[in-house]
Design an enzyme around this catalytic site. Structure first.
Site, PDB file in Angstrom:
ATOM      1  N   MET A  28      16.196 -15.751 -49.563  1.00  0.00           N
ATOM      2  CA  MET A  28      16.240 -14.413 -50.137  1.00  0.00           C
ATOM      3  C   MET A  28      14.929 -14.064 -50.834  1.00  0.00           C
ATOM      4  O   MET A  28      14.405 -14.848 -51.629  1.00  0.00           O
ATOM      5  CB  MET A  28      17.385 -14.355 -51.154  1.00  0.00           C
ATOM      6  CG  MET A  28      17.517 -13.070 -51.933  1.00  0.00           C
ATOM      7  SD  MET A  28      18.855 -13.169 -53.156  1.00  0.00           S
ATOM      8  CE  MET A  28      18.133 -14.273 -54.376  1.00  0.00           C
ATOM      9  N   SER A 102      17.688 -22.058 -48.618  1.00  0.00           N
ATOM     10  CA  SER A 102      18.642 -21.216 -49.329  1.00  0.00           C
ATOM     11  C   SER A 102      19.509 -20.472 -48.310  1.00  0.00           C
ATOM     12  O   SER A 102      20.069 -21.098 -47.424  1.00  0.00           O
ATOM     13  CB  SER A 102      17.917 -20.287 -50.292  1.00  0.00           C
ATOM     14  OG  SER A 102      18.831 -19.722 -51.215  1.00  0.00           O
ATOM     15  N   GLN A 103      19.590 -19.140 -48.376  1.00  0.00           N
ATOM     16  CA  GLN A 103      20.487 -18.436 -47.460  1.00  0.00           C
ATOM     17  C   GLN A 103      20.107 -18.650 -45.999  1.00  0.00           C
ATOM     18  O   GLN A 103      20.954 -18.559 -45.107  1.00  0.00           O
ATOM     19  CB  GLN A 103      20.548 -16.948 -47.786  1.00  0.00           C
ATOM     20  CG  GLN A 103      19.281 -16.165 -47.503  1.00  0.00           C
ATOM     21  CD  GLN A 103      19.406 -14.692 -47.889  1.00  0.00           C
ATOM     22  OE1 GLN A 103      20.231 -14.323 -48.750  1.00  0.00           O
ATOM     23  NE2 GLN A 103      18.607 -13.838 -47.268  1.00  0.00           N
ATOM     24  N   ASP A 221      20.414 -27.145 -60.013  1.00  0.00           N
ATOM     25  CA  ASP A 221      20.355 -25.775 -59.502  1.00  0.00           C
ATOM     26  C   ASP A 221      20.937 -24.780 -60.505  1.00  0.00           C
ATOM     27  O   ASP A 221      22.066 -24.934 -60.965  1.00  0.00           O
ATOM     28  CB  ASP A 221      21.112 -25.679 -58.177  1.00  0.00           C
ATOM     29  CG  ASP A 221      20.637 -24.533 -57.306  1.00  0.00           C
ATOM     30  OD1 ASP A 221      20.455 -23.425 -57.843  1.00  0.00           O
ATOM     31  OD2 ASP A 221      20.429 -24.753 -56.096  1.00  0.00           O
ATOM     32  N   HIS A 277      16.625 -24.825 -57.951  1.00  0.00           N
ATOM     33  CA  HIS A 277      16.758 -24.310 -56.597  1.00  0.00           C
ATOM     34  C   HIS A 277      15.412 -24.258 -55.869  1.00  0.00           C
ATOM     35  O   HIS A 277      14.458 -23.618 -56.327  1.00  0.00           O
ATOM     36  CB  HIS A 277      17.394 -22.928 -56.638  1.00  0.00           C
ATOM     37  CG  HIS A 277      17.880 -22.449 -55.312  1.00  0.00           C
ATOM     38  ND1 HIS A 277      18.899 -23.072 -54.620  1.00  0.00           N
ATOM     39  CD2 HIS A 277      17.493 -21.410 -54.534  1.00  0.00           C
ATOM     40  CE1 HIS A 277      19.124 -22.438 -53.494  1.00  0.00           C
ATOM     41  NE2 HIS A 277      18.278 -21.424 -53.408  1.00  0.00           N
TER      42      HIS A 277
END
Length: 294
Positions: A28, A102-103, A221, A277
């Site tokens: 993202m 991530s995404q 995270d 993260h």
């Protein structure tokens, strides 16, 4: 001496031919070619694996569109676009490894489940939210904090409305344990790839074709809520405090995606790394991740 040079050249060509291509999908607010993120990853992989072809996915005509689409483009449309890109790329026709950040991790899993040609060989998910995220976005990447402020408000107001689901990528993997029925009924992306509304045997078959499915969880995270989603765990239904691991979820016990069978076959790899993260060292990447690409 000439014969030696020819032999070395032949050996190098064989190494290049043997290198499995790599496809990368950013997270993202990032873009395909940011020199501090995906551009950097691409460079160090190419330096360590001579001759490898690395495709860092771009959705849109330029880097700004690519970044904006990571927020505002329907995820199913993104996946279709990527499947089209991969099918048209001659470098990938023999198969490829995939690494999502991530995404990008769960988006590439959707590619594995929906688009088996060309074949994905190994999937590495670096901080991917495979059971979704909720109450998230305590901080935002880069200079996108104003976007994330708007996303938070929008998700709080109507994450599962048709308009928000269709136009906000983060809503499509927004998993509220206090609204499980709304999530299962209205999530147009995550509930589908996690087989929440029925079993798509093709999804299961395609995912199980992976040689390895590597999941990296960041042990400190502060962006993904709950962090155990990065290992396919989530909150116990009906509350948002106690979490359960993958093996205690219905997704695993009912084996809706084939994860139980993959686990028994040694295909699932769970890695933990200290840090927030997407915070990891170059040394960790070399010693822990690179072996899955060679």
């Amino acid at each position: 001496m000439a014969a030696l040079r020819v032999a070395v050249l032949v050996l190098c060509l064989r190494c290049a031919a043997a290198a499995v291509p790599l496809v990368i999908w950013h997270g993202m607010g990032d873009s395909c070619c940011n020199p501090q993120s995906m551009g950097y990853i691409k460079k160090i992989v190419e330096n360590k694996i001579p001759g490898i072809y690395v495709l860092s996915l771009k959705i849109g005509n330029n880097l700004i569109q690519d970044m904006e689409n990571s927020f505002f483009m329907n995820v199913n449309d993104q996946v279709r676009e990527v499947c089209s890109q991969l099918a048209k790329d001659p470098h990938l026709k023999g198969g490829y490894n995939a690494m999502g950040f991530s995404q990008g991790g769960q988006f590439l899993r959707a590619v594995a489940q929906r688009c088996p040609s060309p074949p994905m060989l190994n999937l590495i998910s670096v901080g991917g939210q495979h059971q979704g995220s909720v109450y998230g976005f305590p901080r935002c990447p880069g200079e996108s904090s104003h976007i994330c402020d708007w996303i938070r408000k929008t998700l709080d107001l109507g994450a599962y409305t048709q308009a928000v689901q269709a136009h906000l990528a983060q809503a499509e993997y927004w998993h509220d344990p206090l609204r499980e029925e709304d999530y299962r009924k209205n999530s147009i992306f995550l509930a589908d790839i996690n087989q929440e509304r029925g079993i798509n045997e093709t999804y299961k078959k395609n995912l199980m074709a992976l040689k390895k499915f590597v999941m990296v969880k960041f042990l400190n995270d502060t962006m993904v809520d709950p962090p155990i989603s990065e290992w396919f765990g989530f909150y116990k239904s009906g509350q948002a405090k106690e979490t359960i691991p993958l093996k205690e979820t219905s997704l695993y016990t009912e084996d809706r995606l084939g994860l139980q069978e993959m686990d028994k076959a040694g295909k699932l790899v769970f890695l933990g790394v200290k840090g927030d993260h997407l915070h990891f060292s170059e040394e960790w990447f070399y010693t822990t991740i690179l072996p899955f690409l060679q």
